[in-house]
Scaffold this active site. Structure first.
Site, short mmCIF file in Angstrom:
data_model
loop_
_atom_site.label_atom_id
_atom_site.label_comp_id
_atom_site.label_asym_id
_atom_site.label_seq_id
_atom_site.Cartn_x
_atom_site.Cartn_y
_atom_site.Cartn_z
CG HIS A 1 40.04 62.31 15.03
ND1 HIS A 1 39.20 62.64 14.00
CD2 HIS A 1 39.73 63.16 16.05
CE1 HIS A 1 38.41 63.63 14.38
NE2 HIS A 1 38.71 63.97 15.62
CB SER B 1 34.70 60.34 12.57
OG SER B 1 34.27 61.07 11.45
CG HIS C 1 33.82 66.92 20.53
ND1 HIS C 1 32.54 66.45 20.74
CD2 HIS C 1 33.91 67.16 19.20
CE1 HIS C 1 31.89 66.42 19.60
NE2 HIS C 1 32.69 66.84 18.65
NE ARG D 1 33.74 71.42 14.63
CZ ARG D 1 33.87 70.13 14.42
NH1 ARG D 1 33.28 69.25 15.23
NH2 ARG D 1 34.62 69.67 13.43
CG ASP D 2 37.05 67.95 16.83
OD1 ASP D 2 35.91 67.47 16.71
OD2 ASP D 2 38.05 67.24 17.03
#
Length: 341
Positions: free
Chosen positions: A202, A173, A23, A19-20
């Site tokens: 992150h 984030s 990006h 999912r991430d």
């Protein structure tokens, strides 16, 4: 950091590689790529594998990027590969809808994670209720959490629990946190709620693993991490590294080290052009506190307007932009260009 325990407590690792990670490839993962990694993650014993467009259910759009596959096909493909692991989905109100949640459950989702800006927990009420009504695990996370104090985050997470979230937590984030920042926030949240606490790091400042350990030290028991750190910007916490480090600290993740190393190799070979790394722009994104997923549109806008992307990131940080405000990137770039004429 004193987190060693002779009882090997369990830390649940939640894996949003599919999912991430979307990006990092403009949401273009195909069915074969999804199937290959999901099969390997399942074999490694990863508890939860999250799948979807990088911004979650219902987010595929011209504004933030069309996914290669529709949500339903992504979910069906991954569900077929997960014989033991649970399948998770992510949704932010405003992009996804209750119908998207129902479709996800019909396609086999076991865990629904609803996301909101760090001071807007109340917007999750309807969708957390829908998730509970659908009979799946309902989680809630606060985005851009560096923009709120520990006390405010604790208050917001307590509200998420009252709204029906069975796990609550925060995402770094922008990759902005230092370990002490994480420890203060997770400790405040853990004291305010009675459900498991989630943390996602992150790696913009190279501290994602250290910050994840700080979160565990402060009371988090659900930690997000992706294979090779595959994700927005400078990457997420690197899953296979975290598995090894947690094992050395005496924690049980239920994930086989050799198998997760193999899964990470598959991710590197099949999902990405090159492993994510910290470059100058990603570093500045973390320092400025800007969402990591803005890297590509910032670089594009800076090139179009002939401005310094570092200055553009710093200007966006001053304006405290958040995900969903991609349209502001061009406006700010034009303002910078006008200011130097």
């Amino acid at each position: 950091m004193d987190i060693i325990s002779p009882q090997r407590p369990r830390i649940l690792l939640h894996d949003p590689t599919l999912r991430d990670g979307n990006h990092a490839v403009a949401h273009q993962l195909d069915a074969d790529q999804l199937r290959a990694y999901a099969t390997a993650a399942n074999a490694a014993g990863v508890p939860v594998v999250e799948v979807g467009h990088g911004n979650g259910l219902g987010a595929s759009s011209l504004q933030i990027g069309r996914a290669k596959l529709p949500d339903a096909l992504m979910l069906t493909t991954v569900r077929e590969a997960l014989t033991d692991s649970k399948m998770g989905v992510f949704m932010a109100p405003g992009w996804g809808t209750s119908n998207d949640l129902a479709t996800a459950v019909q396609r086999g989702a076991d865990v629904i994670r609803i996301a909101a800006h760090c001071t807007e927990a109340d917007v999750t009420e309807r969708h957390l209720g829908v998730a509970r009504d659908l009979g799946v695990e309902a989680q809630a996370v606060l985005l851009m959490s560096h923009m709120a104090s520990p006390a405010r985050l604790a208050e917001q997470c307590a509200l998420l629990e009252t709204l029906g979230a069975q796990s609550v937590g925060i995402m770094d984030s922008a990759g902005h946190y230092l370990p002490a920042d994480v420890r203060d926030r997770i400790r405040a949240i853990a004291e305010a709620v009675s459900v498991p606490v989630i943390f996602r790091g992150h790696n913009n400042l190279g501290l994602a693993v250290a910050n994840s350990l700080a979160a565990v030290d402060a009371g988090a028991s659900v930690i997000d991490a992706t294979a090779r750190g595959f994700g927005a910007g400078a990457s997420n916490t690197q899953l296979e590294v975290l598995v090894a480090v947690l094992d050395r600290y005496g924690f049980d993740t239920g994930i086989g080290l050799r198998q997760i190393l193999a899964a990470a190799d598959i991710a590197q070979d099949r999902l990405m052009k090159a492993p994510p790394h910290i470059d100058s722009i990603s570093l500045v994104s973390g320092l400025a506190g800007v969402f990591s997923g803005f890297k590509k549109p910032v670089l594009e806008a800076a090139l179009r307007q002939g401005v310094d992307p570092v200055e553009l990131f710093l200007a966006l940080g001053e304006r405290q932009v958040v995900a969903g405000q991609e349209d502001l990137i061009g406006d700010v770039a034009r303002s910078l260009k006008a200011a130097v004429r």
